[in-house]
Structures are given as C-alpha cells and as structure tokens.
Design an enzyme around this catalytic site. Structure first.
Site, PDB file in Angstrom:
ATOM      1  N   GLY A 180      48.639 -49.166 -13.308  1.00 33.48           N
ATOM      2  CA  GLY A 180      47.650 -49.506 -14.095  1.00 33.48           C
ATOM      3  C   GLY A 180      47.712 -51.059 -14.159  1.00 33.48           C
ATOM      4  N   TYR A 181      46.780 -51.785 -14.969  1.00 35.11           N
ATOM      5  CA  TYR A 181      46.428 -53.427 -15.160  1.00 35.11           C
ATOM      6  C   TYR A 181      47.815 -53.955 -15.707  1.00 35.11           C
ATOM      7  CZ  TYR A 181      44.607 -57.464 -17.358  1.00 35.11           C
ATOM      8  OH  TYR A 181      44.322 -58.645 -18.022  1.00 35.11           O
ATOM      9  N   ALA A 231      51.086 -44.991 -19.282  1.00 34.63           N
ATOM     10  CA  ALA A 231      49.979 -44.446 -18.932  1.00 34.63           C
ATOM     11  C   ALA A 231      49.141 -43.788 -19.936  1.00 34.63           C
ATOM     12  CB  ALA A 231      50.445 -43.352 -17.974  1.00 34.63           C
ATOM     13  N   SER A 232      47.641 -44.253 -19.980  1.00 38.77           N
ATOM     14  CA  SER A 232      46.963 -43.432 -21.001  1.00 38.77           C
ATOM     15  C   SER A 232      45.517 -44.113 -20.466  1.00 38.77           C
ATOM     16  CB  SER A 232      47.274 -44.203 -22.559  1.00 38.77           C
ATOM     17  OG  SER A 232      46.520 -43.206 -23.298  1.00 38.77           O
ATOM     18  N   PRO A 235      49.157 -53.891 -28.341  1.00 43.56           N
ATOM     19  CA  PRO A 235      48.410 -55.133 -27.959  1.00 43.56           C
ATOM     20  C   PRO A 235      46.962 -54.971 -28.555  1.00 43.56           C
ATOM     21  CG  PRO A 235      49.366 -53.953 -25.957  1.00 43.56           C
ATOM     22  CD  PRO A 235      49.449 -52.971 -27.380  1.00 43.56           C
ATOM     23  N   TYR A 293      38.557 -43.801 -28.123  1.00 42.90           N
ATOM     24  CA  TYR A 293      39.665 -44.427 -27.533  1.00 42.90           C
ATOM     25  C   TYR A 293      40.697 -44.834 -28.745  1.00 42.90           C
ATOM     26  CZ  TYR A 293      42.840 -47.980 -25.648  1.00 42.90           C
ATOM     27  OH  TYR A 293      43.916 -48.686 -25.408  1.00 42.90           O
ATOM     28  N   VAL A 312      43.538 -57.302 -23.933  1.00 43.70           N
ATOM     29  CA  VAL A 312      44.503 -57.777 -22.908  1.00 43.70           C
ATOM     30  C   VAL A 312      43.599 -58.329 -21.667  1.00 43.70           C
ATOM     31  CG1 VAL A 312      46.504 -57.501 -21.465  1.00 43.70           C
ATOM     32  CG2 VAL A 312      46.546 -56.223 -23.328  1.00 43.70           C
ATOM     33  N   SER A 357      48.621 -49.703 -29.201  1.00 47.39           N
ATOM     34  CA  SER A 357      47.591 -50.499 -29.182  1.00 47.39           C
ATOM     35  C   SER A 357      47.378 -50.985 -30.494  1.00 47.39           C
ATOM     36  CB  SER A 357      46.155 -49.877 -28.650  1.00 47.39           C
ATOM     37  OG  SER A 357      45.128 -50.755 -28.948  1.00 47.39           O
ATOM     38  N   LYS A 383      44.617 -43.296 -29.275  1.00 46.40           N
ATOM     39  CA  LYS A 383      45.762 -44.189 -29.209  1.00 46.40           C
ATOM     40  C   LYS A 383      46.630 -43.851 -30.686  1.00 46.40           C
ATOM     41  CE  LYS A 383      47.024 -46.563 -26.431  1.00 46.40           C
ATOM     42  NZ  LYS A 383      47.861 -46.062 -25.207  1.00 46.40           N
TER      43      LYS A 383
HETATM   44  P1  NAP Z   1      44.482 -48.834 -16.756  1.00 46.21           P
HETATM   45  O1  NAP Z   1      44.573 -49.960 -15.557  1.00 46.21           O
HETATM   46  O2  NAP Z   1      43.168 -48.268 -16.725  1.00 46.21           O
HETATM   47  O3  NAP Z   1      45.662 -48.153 -16.630  1.00 46.21           O
HETATM   48  C1  NAP Z   1      45.852 -46.756 -17.174  1.00 46.21           C
HETATM   49  C2  NAP Z   1      47.074 -45.958 -16.351  1.00 46.21           C
HETATM   50  O4  NAP Z   1      47.151 -44.781 -16.814  1.00 46.21           O
HETATM   51  C3  NAP Z   1      46.847 -46.097 -14.691  1.00 46.21           C
HETATM   52  O5  NAP Z   1      48.036 -46.479 -14.350  1.00 46.21           O
HETATM   53  C4  NAP Z   1      46.328 -44.606 -14.389  1.00 46.21           C
HETATM   54  O6  NAP Z   1      46.933 -43.952 -13.376  1.00 46.21           O
HETATM   55  C5  NAP Z   1      47.370 -43.928 -15.816  1.00 46.21           C
HETATM   56  N1  NAP Z   1      46.512 -42.610 -16.094  1.00 46.21           N
HETATM   57  C6  NAP Z   1      45.333 -42.241 -16.633  1.00 46.21           C
HETATM   58  N2  NAP Z   1      45.161 -41.055 -16.900  1.00 46.21           N
HETATM   59  C7  NAP Z   1      46.329 -40.490 -16.195  1.00 46.21           C
HETATM   60  C8  NAP Z   1      46.908 -38.952 -16.036  1.00 46.21           C
HETATM   61  N3  NAP Z   1      46.086 -37.861 -16.322  1.00 46.21           N
HETATM   62  N4  NAP Z   1      47.846 -38.857 -15.401  1.00 46.21           N
HETATM   63  C9  NAP Z   1      48.769 -39.854 -15.057  1.00 46.21           C
HETATM   64  N5  NAP Z   1      48.308 -41.101 -15.167  1.00 46.21           N
HETATM   65  C10 NAP Z   1      47.311 -41.255 -15.877  1.00 46.21           C
HETATM   66  O7  NAP Z   1      44.490 -49.577 -18.265  1.00 46.21           O
HETATM   67  P2  NAP Z   1      45.324 -50.561 -18.684  1.00 46.21           P
HETATM   68  O8  NAP Z   1      44.631 -51.559 -19.630  1.00 46.21           O
HETATM   69  O9  NAP Z   1      46.486 -51.143 -17.953  1.00 46.21           O
HETATM   70  O10 NAP Z   1      46.273 -49.618 -20.065  1.00 46.21           O
HETATM   71  C11 NAP Z   1      47.512 -49.484 -19.955  1.00 46.21           C
HETATM   72  C12 NAP Z   1      47.915 -49.110 -21.199  1.00 46.21           C
HETATM   73  O11 NAP Z   1      47.827 -50.239 -22.237  1.00 46.21           O
HETATM   74  C13 NAP Z   1      47.218 -47.808 -22.153  1.00 46.21           C
HETATM   75  O12 NAP Z   1      48.329 -47.059 -22.520  1.00 46.21           O
HETATM   76  C14 NAP Z   1      46.240 -48.579 -22.749  1.00 46.21           C
HETATM   77  O13 NAP Z   1      45.984 -47.876 -24.049  1.00 46.21           O
HETATM   78  C15 NAP Z   1      47.032 -49.843 -23.177  1.00 46.21           C
HETATM   79  N6  NAP Z   1      46.482 -50.868 -23.952  1.00 46.21           N
HETATM   80  C16 NAP Z   1      45.497 -51.452 -23.015  1.00 46.21           C
HETATM   81  C17 NAP Z   1      44.878 -52.829 -23.641  1.00 46.21           C
HETATM   82  C18 NAP Z   1      43.825 -53.618 -22.766  1.00 46.21           C
HETATM   83  O14 NAP Z   1      43.213 -54.509 -23.298  1.00 46.21           O
HETATM   84  N7  NAP Z   1      43.908 -53.438 -21.499  1.00 46.21           N
HETATM   85  C19 NAP Z   1      44.998 -53.091 -24.943  1.00 46.21           C
HETATM   86  C20 NAP Z   1      45.946 -52.210 -25.597  1.00 46.21           C
HETATM   87  C21 NAP Z   1      46.727 -51.425 -25.283  1.00 46.21           C
HETATM   88  P3  NAP Z   1      45.786 -44.011 -12.033  1.00 46.21           P
HETATM   89  O15 NAP Z   1      46.064 -44.984 -11.233  1.00 46.21           O
HETATM   90  O16 NAP Z   1      46.230 -42.743 -11.143  1.00 46.21           O
HETATM   91  O17 NAP Z   1      44.378 -43.756 -12.640  1.00 46.21           O
END
Ligand code: NAP
Length: 351
Positions: free
Chosen positions: A17-18, A88-89, A194, A166, A197, A131, A170
């Site tokens: 993930g990102y 992961a989510s 966070p 969403y 992001v 989050s 969370k």
């Molecule tokens: P992302 O790039 O979409 O990453 C999501 C990750 O979760 C990927 O590695 C994905 O794996 C994995 N995933 C999703 N469904 C899955 C499943 N069924 N089984 C196993 N792995 C699974 O999003 P991100 O922004 O980095 O989010 C990562 C975390 O940060 C999440 O918990 C999100 O809620 C939290 N967050 C993000 C933000 C933001 O602004 N970006 C803010 C607050 C919190 P694949 O590569 O296989 O799809």
C-alpha cells in the site's frame, strides 16, 4: 513499557500500500527483517520496487501469502515476531457494496490479524493504522466536541453503512482492535490516526484514495470550482515516522492523531499554482453550497455529505503526536508539490 528486539522479524500487513511503502522503507533502512504477507506474493512485477528498496538497504524482506478475509492466513508470517504492524484496509471512497468492499475487509481483517496475534506467543506490540475517520465522521461533528476540536478522546458516532461507509469501516475496525486487546495482557496496542495523507509514494503503482483526491486538483474535475471543504493533511513520510516510533518507543501507548495542517481545496490549489503555474486546470473558486446540493447527487455525492461537511472548519489536536512520538511535521506545500510532480512523471495527466 515494551522493548522490541530488533533482531527479530517485524510483520507488516498491506506492505504493497501507499502508506505502508514508506513504513517498509524505514524498517529496511534500520536493518530489520520484514515479513510481508501480501495477497499475491508471486506477482514479481508488483513487488519489484519493494525488492529494490531491500537491495539498497541493510534489512531484508520476505513475502507470505495472506488475505484479510482468509482466517489464519497471517499466522505463518507472524512466527517469531515481537512486533506486528497492521496497515491493510481498503481506502476507497466510491464502492458498489460498502459491506463487502469496506466493512468486511476492515473489520473481519482486523479480527483475523489480531486473533493470530493472540495465538502467537512472541508478539509484544501491535501498531494499528486507524484513521482520524474513527474519531470524527463529518466536519460538522466537531460542533458537538469540546472546543469544537477533535482529540484522541472522541469516537466517530455519525458514520454508518449508508453515510461515510469508509469512516464507519475504520471506526468499527479500531473499536474491535481495542476490544480484542483489552481481553489480554501480553501485547500492547498503539494506534495511528492520520488525516488525509499526501506526498510522493514509494510505489510506482497508483493505489489509495489519496492519489484520486490530489489527481482531481489537476485533471479538470474541479475547473468550474471546488467545494469549500476544510480538512487536515499530513505528509506520508511523517505517517511512516509515526508508525516507526510507535513501534519502537517503549512508552508509546494509545491513539495518536497525525495532522500537520488544516487546509481547504483552494489553499492546496494555490500551492500547486505556485510551482506549476497555469499549466493545469487547478480550481480557482469555491462553488456555492446550494449549487453543490443541486449538482452533487448527479455526480454521486449525497446531499447529506455536502450538508454536513461543506463550509465547516476542521480542527484537530495534533499535540500528542508531537509530544509522545516526537513528530516534527513536514510542510504541506512541499508534500503536495512533490506528490503532483510524481503524478506528472507517471503520465497521470494526459495532455
Ligand atoms: P492503499 O494504497 O490502497 O493500501 C491498502 C493496502 O491494503 C494494500 O496493501 C492492499 O493490498 C491491502 N488490502 C486491501 N484489501 C485487502 C485484503 N482483502 N487482503 C489483504 N490486503 C488487502 O491505501 P493506503 O492509503 O496506503 O491505506 C493504508 C492504511 O492507511 C489503511 O488502513 C487506511 O485506512 C489508512 N489511512 C490512509 C489514509 C490516507 O489518506 N491514505 C488516511 C488515514 C488512514 P493489495 O496491494 O493487494 O491491494
């Protein structure tokens, strides 16, 4: 107080993930052995950038096959780990079936990972990527909070399966994590909450809603005007530092809001104009709320979402992250400019 033995492997979910990309880099740079359970460990192309990171760093990475919805699938990757980082989510705003696409992987996934933690005697600490969405749902919620400001004390009570699913996913996932944690005494739980992001990703693959939100700034979606939305923003590298510190600072505990600054869409557009001039159709004005209420539903944006978020001030307290995790926030103008440049380099904006 928990001391993590850095000669033991560290398990991180969602390494592809990102947000997790930068956390993995921190772990590898510190010389750690990273256990990365991913959905498709055979996908050499998708994992290439992580392998390149590992090659340049003193640490090593090992992949395992796991899925949030497959019970017990994280167990093998946890073997011998003292530290588990659960990121992961799915972070997606538009889904067909919120229960299937958001709630199940978030909630069942957290349950799945933590049930395996309960079975793995070596685990001493879990760091969970929650989050700020678990703290507040709509910006209007703040009117009910003391000083109209969100702190680690509050929980989101306004989101549901039909409204901000969403954020609901969370909230349910973090509550479940605390429930499972509170029934035992072996491992402690440190949570990172966070805000939105931004900042350049480690991965060349475009994932996360973060990309879509910043992409909209330059792809013409907002050229007629932007909604007056005010929100918190944080650099992805600060979020990685927070995970790293939450993992290894013995006294870290509880929830931590991660937010550098509160901005609205026009502030972000100005930062982009400062660097890229008029080369992209950045938004120039806010659209009136009545107009959004009229056209929003045609774009799939519900009136309730517009009513409860547009035109309100966002305020969160980031002091705990600075005092307890030692975070010194990077400037947001640089983060958004670098993020946008990365999207240009990747050919996201076709001319
Ligand atoms: P992302 O790039 O979409 O990453 C999501 C990750 O979760 C990927 O590695 C994905 O794996 C994995 N995933 C999703 N469904 C899955 C499943 N069924 N089984 C196993 N792995 C699974 O999003 P991100 O922004 O980095 O989010 C990562 C975390 O940060 C999440 O918990 C999100 O809620 C939290 N967050 C993000 C933000 C933001 O602004 N970006 C803010 C607050 C919190 P694949 O590569 O296989 O799809």
């Amino acid at each position: 107080m928990v001391n993590i033995n850095t000669s033991k492997p560290v398990m991180i979910t969602g390494a592809t993930g990102y947000v997790a990309g930068w956390v993995v880099k921190r772990l590898l740079d510190a010389g750690l052995t990273v256990h990365a359970p991913v959905r498709d460990p055979e996908n050499a192309e998708k994992l290439k950038y992580l392998n390149e990171l590992a090659e340049k760093a003193p640490g090593t990475i090992k992949y395992f096959k796991a899925d949030l919805l497959e019970k017990g699938s994280y167990e093998e990757s946890m073997t011998d780990c003292e530290l588990v980082i659960h990121t992961a989510s799915p972070f997606i705003n538009r889904v067909k079936d919120p229960q299937r696409d958001l709630i199940d992987p978030a909630l069942e996934g957290t349950r799945n990972v933590l049930e395996s933690v309960n079975k793995t005697e070596t685990v001493k600490r879990v760091v969970l990527t929650s989050s700020v969405a678990a703290i507040m749902g709509d910006t209007m919620d703040l009117l009910e909070y003391p000083n109209k400001m969100a702190t680690e004390e509050q929980w989101n009570t306004s989101s549901s399966l039909d409204h901000q699913p969403y954020s609901y996913s969370k909230t349910l996932a973090e509550k479940e994590a605390w429930k499972i944690h509170n029934k035992q005494e072996r491992w402690d739980l440190v949570v990172i909450n966070p805000v939105l992001v931004i900042g350049p990703g480690i991965s060349p693959n475009i994932t996360s809603e973060s990309f879509n939100i910043v992409k909209m700034m330059g792809d013409g979606s907002l050229k007629m005007g932007a909604p007056a939305l005010n929100f918190g923003i944080v650099d992805v590298r600060d979020v990685a530092d927070a995970h790293y510190n939450a993992a290894f600072m013995p006294e870290a505990s509880g929830r931590h809001i991660l937010s550098a600054e509160n901005k609205d869409i026009l502030d972000l557009a100005q930062y982009l104009k400062d660097k890229f001039g008029e080369a992209y159709p950045f938004p120039k004005k806010n659209l009136p709320k009545w107009l959004l209420m009229l056209v929003g539903p045609m774009q799939g944006i519900k009136r309730k979402m517009i009513k409860r978020n547009v035109g309100y001030l966002w305020l969160v307290d980031n002091s705990k992250s600075k005092e307890k995790l030692g975070i010194e926030y990077r400037p947001i103008d640089v983060a958004i400019q670098e993020f946008f440049q990365q999207m240009i380099d990747q050919g996201v904006f076709k001319k």
